[in-house]
Design a protein around this motif. Sequence first.
Motif, short mmCIF file in Angstrom:
data_model
loop_
_atom_site.label_atom_id
_atom_site.label_comp_id
_atom_site.label_asym_id
_atom_site.label_seq_id
_atom_site.Cartn_x
_atom_site.Cartn_y
_atom_site.Cartn_z
N CYS A 247 0.83 -1.20 0.00
CA CYS A 247 0.00 0.00 0.00
C CYS A 247 0.87 1.25 0.00
O CYS A 247 1.80 1.37 0.79
CB CYS A 247 -0.91 0.02 1.22
SG CYS A 247 -2.12 1.32 1.11
N PRO A 248 0.58 2.21 -0.89
CA PRO A 248 1.33 3.47 -0.86
C PRO A 248 0.85 4.41 0.23
O PRO A 248 1.18 5.59 0.22
CB PRO A 248 1.09 4.05 -2.25
CG PRO A 248 -0.21 3.47 -2.67
CD PRO A 248 -0.37 2.15 -2.00
N HIS A 249 0.09 3.91 1.16
CA HIS A 249 -0.38 4.58 2.38
C HIS A 249 -0.72 6.08 2.23
O HIS A 249 -0.03 6.94 2.78
CB HIS A 249 0.62 4.40 3.52
CG HIS A 249 2.06 4.54 3.13
ND1 HIS A 249 2.63 5.74 2.82
CD2 HIS A 249 3.04 3.61 2.98
CE1 HIS A 249 3.88 5.56 2.51
NE2 HIS A 249 4.17 4.28 2.59
N GLY A 300 -14.68 -12.37 -10.39
CA GLY A 300 -13.32 -11.83 -10.29
C GLY A 300 -12.83 -11.90 -8.87
O GLY A 300 -13.46 -11.35 -7.96
N GLY A 301 -11.73 -12.61 -8.66
CA GLY A 301 -11.24 -12.83 -7.30
C GLY A 301 -10.03 -11.99 -6.95
O GLY A 301 -9.12 -12.45 -6.26
N GLY A 302 -10.01 -10.74 -7.37
CA GLY A 302 -8.96 -9.81 -6.95
C GLY A 302 -9.31 -9.22 -5.60
O GLY A 302 -10.23 -9.68 -4.94
N ARG A 365 -14.02 -18.24 -16.72
CA ARG A 365 -14.13 -16.84 -17.11
C ARG A 365 -15.53 -16.57 -17.63
O ARG A 365 -16.01 -17.29 -18.51
CB ARG A 365 -13.11 -16.52 -18.20
CG ARG A 365 -13.22 -15.10 -18.75
CD ARG A 365 -12.17 -14.85 -19.80
NE ARG A 365 -10.84 -14.75 -19.21
CZ ARG A 365 -10.34 -13.60 -18.72
NH1 ARG A 365 -11.03 -12.49 -18.78
NH2 ARG A 365 -9.15 -13.59 -18.21
N LEU A 366 -16.16 -15.56 -17.05
CA LEU A 366 -17.48 -15.18 -17.54
C LEU A 366 -17.34 -14.72 -19.00
O LEU A 366 -16.48 -13.91 -19.32
CB LEU A 366 -18.05 -14.04 -16.68
CG LEU A 366 -19.38 -13.48 -17.16
CD1 LEU A 366 -20.49 -14.48 -17.03
CD2 LEU A 366 -19.75 -12.22 -16.38
N GLY A 367 -18.19 -15.25 -19.86
CA GLY A 367 -18.13 -14.88 -21.27
C GLY A 367 -17.35 -15.90 -22.08
O GLY A 367 -17.49 -15.97 -23.29
N SER A 386 -16.05 -7.59 -10.12
CA SER A 386 -14.76 -7.04 -9.71
C SER A 386 -13.72 -7.64 -10.63
O SER A 386 -12.84 -8.36 -10.20
CB SER A 386 -14.47 -7.40 -8.27
OG SER A 386 -14.67 -8.79 -8.09
N ILE A 387 -13.89 -7.35 -11.93
CA ILE A 387 -13.05 -8.02 -12.92
C ILE A 387 -11.75 -7.26 -13.18
O ILE A 387 -10.97 -7.65 -14.03
CB ILE A 387 -13.80 -8.21 -14.25
CG1 ILE A 387 -14.30 -6.86 -14.76
CG2 ILE A 387 -14.95 -9.17 -14.07
CD1 ILE A 387 -14.81 -6.91 -16.17
N GLY A 388 -11.55 -6.18 -12.44
CA GLY A 388 -10.29 -5.46 -12.57
C GLY A 388 -10.14 -4.81 -13.94
O GLY A 388 -11.09 -4.69 -14.70
N GLY A 408 2.26 -4.71 -20.61
CA GLY A 408 2.61 -4.85 -19.20
C GLY A 408 1.89 -5.95 -18.45
O GLY A 408 2.51 -6.84 -17.87
N ILE A 409 0.56 -5.90 -18.43
CA ILE A 409 -0.19 -6.87 -17.62
C ILE A 409 -0.01 -8.27 -18.19
O ILE A 409 0.14 -9.25 -17.45
CB ILE A 409 -1.68 -6.49 -17.60
CG1 ILE A 409 -1.88 -5.10 -17.03
CG2 ILE A 409 -2.48 -7.50 -16.80
CD1 ILE A 409 -1.36 -4.90 -15.65
N ASP A 410 -0.01 -8.33 -19.51
CA ASP A 410 0.17 -9.62 -20.16
C ASP A 410 1.50 -10.23 -19.71
O ASP A 410 1.57 -11.39 -19.29
CB ASP A 410 0.15 -9.38 -21.68
CG ASP A 410 0.37 -10.67 -22.45
OD1 ASP A 410 -0.40 -11.61 -22.20
OD2 ASP A 410 1.32 -10.73 -23.25
N GLY A 433 3.88 4.12 -14.45
CA GLY A 433 3.08 3.69 -13.32
C GLY A 433 3.69 2.48 -12.63
O GLY A 433 4.80 2.05 -12.96
N ASN A 434 2.95 1.92 -11.66
CA ASN A 434 3.42 0.74 -10.94
C ASN A 434 3.71 -0.41 -11.89
O ASN A 434 4.66 -1.16 -11.69
CB ASN A 434 2.38 0.29 -9.93
CG ASN A 434 2.47 1.09 -8.65
OD1 ASN A 434 3.56 1.46 -8.23
ND2 ASN A 434 1.33 1.38 -8.04
N THR A 435 2.87 -0.54 -12.90
CA THR A 435 3.04 -1.68 -13.81
C THR A 435 4.39 -1.57 -14.51
O THR A 435 5.14 -2.55 -14.60
CB THR A 435 1.90 -1.68 -14.84
OG1 THR A 435 0.68 -1.45 -14.16
CG2 THR A 435 1.85 -3.00 -15.57
#
Lengths: 689, 191
Positions: A247-249, A300-302, A365-367, A386-388, A408-410, A433-435
């Motif tokens: 967390c960047p608090h 979504g389980g994030g 995966r839904l869909g 909550s699919i992010g 990045g995410i891939d 960014g963080n990614t």
Amino acid sequence: MLESVLFTLGLGLIIGLALSFASRIFYVYEDPRIAKVENLLAGANCGGCGYAGCSAAAEAVVKGEAPPNVCILDSKENVDKIAEIMGLEAGSAEPLKSFNDCEGGSRATDRFYYNGLNSCKAVASLYGGKRDCWIGCLGFGDCIRACGFDAIKMGENGYPVINKEKCVGCGACERACPKPILKVRTMTDRLLHLNAEDDALAPCAQTCPAEIDIPRYIQHIRHGEYEEAVNTIRERNPLLLACGRVCPHPCESWCRRGIEDEPVAINHLKRFVADYEMNSGNRIPIGKAPDTGKRVAVIGGGPAGLSCAYFLQRAGHRASIFEAMPKLGGMLRYGIPEYRLPKKVLDWEIEGILNLGIEHHTNVRLGRDFEFGALIAAGFDAIFFSIGAWNDYRLKIPGEELNGCYTGIDFLSRIGNEEPLTIGKRVAVIGGGNTAIDCARTLVRKGCDKVHLVYRRTRKEMPANDVEIEAAEHEGIEFIFLASPNRVTGDDQERVTGLEYLKMELGEPDASGRRRPVAIEGSETVLDVDMIITAIGQSPSAEFRGKGDRLDDISWTRWNTFEVDPATHQTNVPYIFAAGDAATGPALVVDAIGGGRKAARSIDLFLKGKPVVPQPKAILNKHIEETIFDSVLGIEKTDRVEAPEIPVSERIDNFDEVDLVISEESALREANRCLHCCRLCYDPDQARV
Amino acid sequence: MGDIFVLIISCIFINNIVLAQYLGNCPFLGTSKKMETAVGMAMAVIFVLTMAGIITWIINTYFLVGLGIEFLRTIAFILVIASLVQFVEMFLKKSIPALYAGLGIFLPLITTNCAVMGVCLINVQEEFSFVEALISSIAYAVGFGLALILFTGVRERVILGRVPKPLQDTSIGLVTAGVISLAFFAFKGMV
Ligand SMILES: Cc1cc2nc3c(=O)[nH]c(=O)nc-3n(C[C@H](O)[C@H](O)[C@H](O)COP(=O)(O)OP(=O)(O)OC[C@H]3O[C@@H](n4cnc5c(N)ncnc54)[C@H](O)[C@@H]3O)c2cc1C
């Protein structure tokens, strides 16, 4: 004589007839159980239960609003009989308990001279009872006198202390208290309560997107009550191990000590107690309300999904998580790399949440693997999305399709999933960014010779966490600021050979207040690289749209996120809710956790058949004006604790966790730096180390 | 017309049912801690007393006196008032649930309000005509409401004062009631 007999008989007859007819005509159906329950109540009409008389209490029991043991005078047998009538186990409704939110900072001393009756109510009606703070405890003990169960005592500091064992939740103290600080609530009410304007909130607690009661848990740490501290955090945030690490608090930026000194290291303290629980090997039990039988599907389980499921489950509902990836955790697992949040830690934390009885299905995966209709057919009462945000933006420059270009995410999710990937020797990561930083730091650990980070603006504008940027600098990542990629060059085998970019300069500020970079003509420069990762932002990937079901009715924003009411997280389809990155666009883990809880509150209302309306007076992370100061008196500067970290040379070639937990000694020292603030008061004396 | 006016004034102020005749003290002390409750009680009493006044007058005039069995008066009135309250309760519950919920516990409590019985008996003893009985019932009820509301207002302030322990709560309430009652004696000079 005869007349009088006849008259009396006649009168009785008429009245009898009239009343019988009236009962017939004016008959209102009443659940027969109400009468049965009423017979079993004490019949004293004392109002100790908080209802207007025994029949009102009986009605509440039958409606399910009050527990079978509502009557404070009832015997155990009668309670059991009532429970039997209601088909419940005795005491199965959630018990009410009294809580005192004001624990007093510096106020006990300034009890003013006052000549009237020693009662809070009297003082409050004469002076508004204002000493320092308009919500603060007045300390005359009306609640203590109101309590019929001897459950409240005056504490050492002149503030009432509640004995949870003795409290029956009758509500007498709340009615006696002229201030909004003494509240009788069920656990569910407390878990799902959002920070409100008249709550006892320090600036840090107002800022925290998850609304954690920060001063309270630090106070517990100060007294060595680590388990209590963990429980306090868990009232708002089920992912304390993860947040304690990544967390960047934002809370620390509003720490009152930070006005005169360095802010308290709030997040290090959170990590300390979270690690304490994990290392102790014992899971602290987590309370749960009785089962309501309602079911909610969480897609979504994030962090947002886990948080929402956690709060719903604790409120007595049944949550089922559907997750597309092989394991739960979302970006915590597939975005944030091992060296920042070890998978072992994440697994332990998620297991604890699932232990509440949350059902989960992974690799669905839904869909793709199931349709929306299947959820409806399965009889879910509400659905939470909550699919992010997993869909990487593209640069839309020529050459982006060449071999060696990744997004990045891939890239991170494939690393997180332990898929084999060919890694280049010289790499450019595009983004700030963080990614982007996580990609760059991961690449260094994967043995790249040179990692460049190419960003359009300057370091000041980088959205990544500060500590991350610093760590990346230490690890030898080279930053190229004010550079805008123009074209990817490749060889005849379609492999990346370089990245051409234009140099930029800063111009006028744009809508976000950051100065907009403008390209300098003719400044093309080529960076010699064999791999490029684009990490310039994401949006939710909603491949389940357009299948002709109810999901197509949901409104989307122009950023391709769910359009939700920001206070309730409800979409325009009443039984569908959304939070986390899918509703806000890429944000923070704590934002997702807070969103999940806010959605859980609305879903709880929805499932109970109540209108889904914003909580009155909720501040939604805005600050309460009177609580924000320019200066703080009586502060002695003390050093802020720094978390130990593994030296660069030892961490650069592996994925071991970089930041370590602070020692118990440092934690106690740091907890002592906390001023234990509330709205207005704070306690510099207590904070002397 | 003038008589009616005098009747109203005397029922509300001079012969105030609580403060001059000392009837209905139980609800007077019991429901005077909070203004909300006091207003609810006052409304319930006005409603029930008016009804009770009329019906008992009819029964008395046409049956008890007609048949020469006045000695049954108390019994008959008790019966009538009790069943009337029951009836009103049922009626409100079905027809005006909002009002029913508002009056709540006060409706059944009125059964035991001796002010109601008292007014019915006064109507008969004074040999009022029907109209007079109607007016006096309403006016007495208004007087009760007025006294209750005034008294509640005072009591709400009294808790702010420093009351010696033995005098707190009901005791100071009774003292207050006494003082208000004395004040009401001043109305004696009005007519
Ligand atoms: C590289 C990186 C680093 C970050 N670093 C930090 C940091 O240091 N500190 C911080 O606070 N935040 C950080 N963040 C942000 C933070 O991780 C996210 O804001 C947070 O994880 C969002 O949570 P979420 O639950 O909304 O979505 P996610 O965590 O993205 O979870 C969504 C889940 O839904 C699943 N899913 C998607 N579509 C479907 C579907 N159709 N059916 C079923 N399941 C589906 C996904 O597989 C995923 O598991 C970082 C993000 C990234 C990408």
